[in-house]
Design a protein around this motif. Structure first.
Motif, PDB file in Angstrom:
ATOM      1  N   MET A 114     164.536  67.958  47.650  1.00  0.00           N
ATOM      2  CA  MET A 114     164.254  67.245  48.584  1.00  0.00           C
ATOM      3  C   MET A 114     162.835  66.896  49.104  1.00  0.00           C
ATOM      4  N   GLY A 115     162.277  65.874  49.294  1.00  0.00           N
ATOM      5  CA  GLY A 115     160.651  65.290  49.833  1.00  0.00           C
ATOM      6  C   GLY A 115     159.929  65.749  48.530  1.00  0.00           C
ATOM      7  N   ILE A 116     160.234  65.675  47.496  1.00  0.00           N
ATOM      8  CA  ILE A 116     159.307  65.777  46.464  1.00  0.00           C
ATOM      9  C   ILE A 116     158.704  64.361  45.949  1.00  0.00           C
ATOM     10  N   SER A 117     157.490  64.314  45.681  1.00  0.00           N
ATOM     11  CA  SER A 117     156.849  63.161  45.025  1.00  0.00           C
ATOM     12  C   SER A 117     156.211  63.474  43.879  1.00  0.00           C
ATOM     13  N   LYS A 118     156.131  62.653  42.903  1.00  0.00           N
ATOM     14  CA  LYS A 118     155.217  62.735  41.793  1.00  0.00           C
ATOM     15  C   LYS A 118     153.891  61.768  42.111  1.00  0.00           C
ATOM     16  N   VAL A 119     152.644  62.130  42.209  1.00  0.00           N
ATOM     17  CA  VAL A 119     151.367  61.402  42.549  1.00  0.00           C
ATOM     18  C   VAL A 119     150.794  61.258  41.284  1.00  0.00           C
ATOM     19  N   THR A 120     150.359  59.937  40.777  1.00  0.00           N
ATOM     20  CA  THR A 120     149.756  59.527  39.713  1.00  0.00           C
ATOM     21  C   THR A 120     148.614  58.907  40.281  1.00  0.00           C
TER      22      THR A 120
END
Length: 363
Positions: A195-201
């Protein structure tokens, strides 16, 4: 022999309410009804404890929709004092009636207000036996900041990270964040089921990722990404001590860049969950040893699932420990044991037996 009574407790106030209900469906189907009287108690999203159906069919994903606990059930009353076994309900006519004398609770709650030591503390106050880890281990297992502190203290390798507390100025921490490199993973410190996890590139997307995590928790973890394989190991406490299963692997595909909520529960074609039987003997033994060390590091009891990253150079880094893993149709914990010849029914029986044999009070 007279049956013992188990309360299967699920639902809860966290964003993982539906996942908890599906997990309960799996466990309700696996409990030996010849040995146990089963009472199902659900906690609504508003926090009311209610008596609900113990039919596993009621707690399944239907057409992509998660089940929920509604407000229509009789309100459940916990015992009045430590040592009392009698649980009661308030019926619609406002009369209080007996529900059952409860011997043990199986708390299948995921996320805050349940998996984080809060429910465990309530049960400890009343001298009620329960499956799984105690207050401190549950809290540490829920809070990734303190989980990592326990792992570091035990000499376990963990992923470098930056923790943001409520009110922290992100701009003041950007040097630390940049030092982690890209890509990054931004996640709530005290949430599960991805929940609420994002991958940031791209760091330009960092504020949006932090905002998405804050929707679930004001404390946010920014972690360095590890290139390699994601390996899981199941740990089960037995009369001879905790034992580790053979490792398994998560392979995410389709439109999912990582093992997110939809991949876990809603998209059957997004993920391949398989035993990591191609690992060499030394690597497999190392992964299993680390799982047991992580279990001991947080003081876990009963069961847990340890997740690690296996880098391309063979380095193993601990990602997290889950003190109450899921028992949904796609959950790896029961699958790992099944691959080793331990069926779901035997797993549940072992966990209940361990809880019943555990002493009350400080351990």
């Amino acid at each position: 022999m007279a049956k013992a009574t188990v309360v299967v407790l699920f639902g809860g106030r966290s964003s993982e309410h539906g996942v908890s209900c599906v997990t309960a469906g799996g466990v309700l189907a696996a409990i030996d009804r010849d040995r146990w009287d089963v009472i199902a108690v659900g906690i609504t999203e508003q926090g009311r404890w209610v008596h609900v159906s113990d039919d596993p069919a009621q707690w399944q994903i239907v057409d992509g929709a998660m089940p929920t606990i509604d407000e229509s059930g009789d309100t459940v009353l916990l015992p009045h004092h430590a040592g009392e076994k009698r649980w009661r309900v308030i019926a619609p006519d406002s009369k209080v009636r007996d529900l059952a004398d409860v011997d043990v609770v199986f708390p299948l709650l995921h996320g805050p207000w349940g998996e984080d030591g809060t429910v465990q503390g309530a049960l400890e106050l009343l001298d009620v036996r329960y499956v799984g880890s105690g207050v401190l281990a549950s809290a540490a297992g829920m809070d990734k900041q303190f989980m990592k502190a326990a792992f570091r203290d035990a000499g376990l390798p963990v992923t470098p990270d930056v923790t943001l507390l409520r009110g922290d100025d992100v701009a003041e921490r950007m040097d630390d964040v940049r030092a982690l490199g890209l890509p990054l993973f931004v996640k709530p410190a005290r949430a599960g089921s991805s929940m609420g996890i994002s991958k940031v590139t791209d760091l330009a997307n960092l504020p949006a990722a932090i905002a998405a995590a804050i929707e679930h928790d004001p404390k946010v973890l920014i972690e360095q990404s590890v290139a390699g394989r994601e390996i899981e190991t199941a740990v089960l406490e037995t009369p001879d001590g905790p034992v580790a299963s053979m490792p398994s692997e998560i392979i995410t595909g389709g439109d999912h860049e990582f093992y997110d909520f939809e991949a876990k529960y809603l998209d059957e074609d997004a993920v391949v969950l398989r035993m990591a039987d191609d690992l060499d003997a030394d690597t497999s033994a190392n992964v299993r040893d680390i799982a047991l060390r992580a279990f001991r590091a947080v003081g876990a009891e009963g069961l847990a699932r340890s997740d690690v990253f296996l880098a391309e150079d063979g380095t193993v880094t601990v990602n997290e420990i889950n003190t109450m893993p899921g028992f949904t149709p796609t959950s790896q914990y029961p699958r790992m044991w099944a691959a080793g010849g331990v069926g779901f029914e035997e797993l549940v029986a072992t966990m209940l037996a361990t809880a019943m044999a555990r002493p009350l009070g400080l351990r």
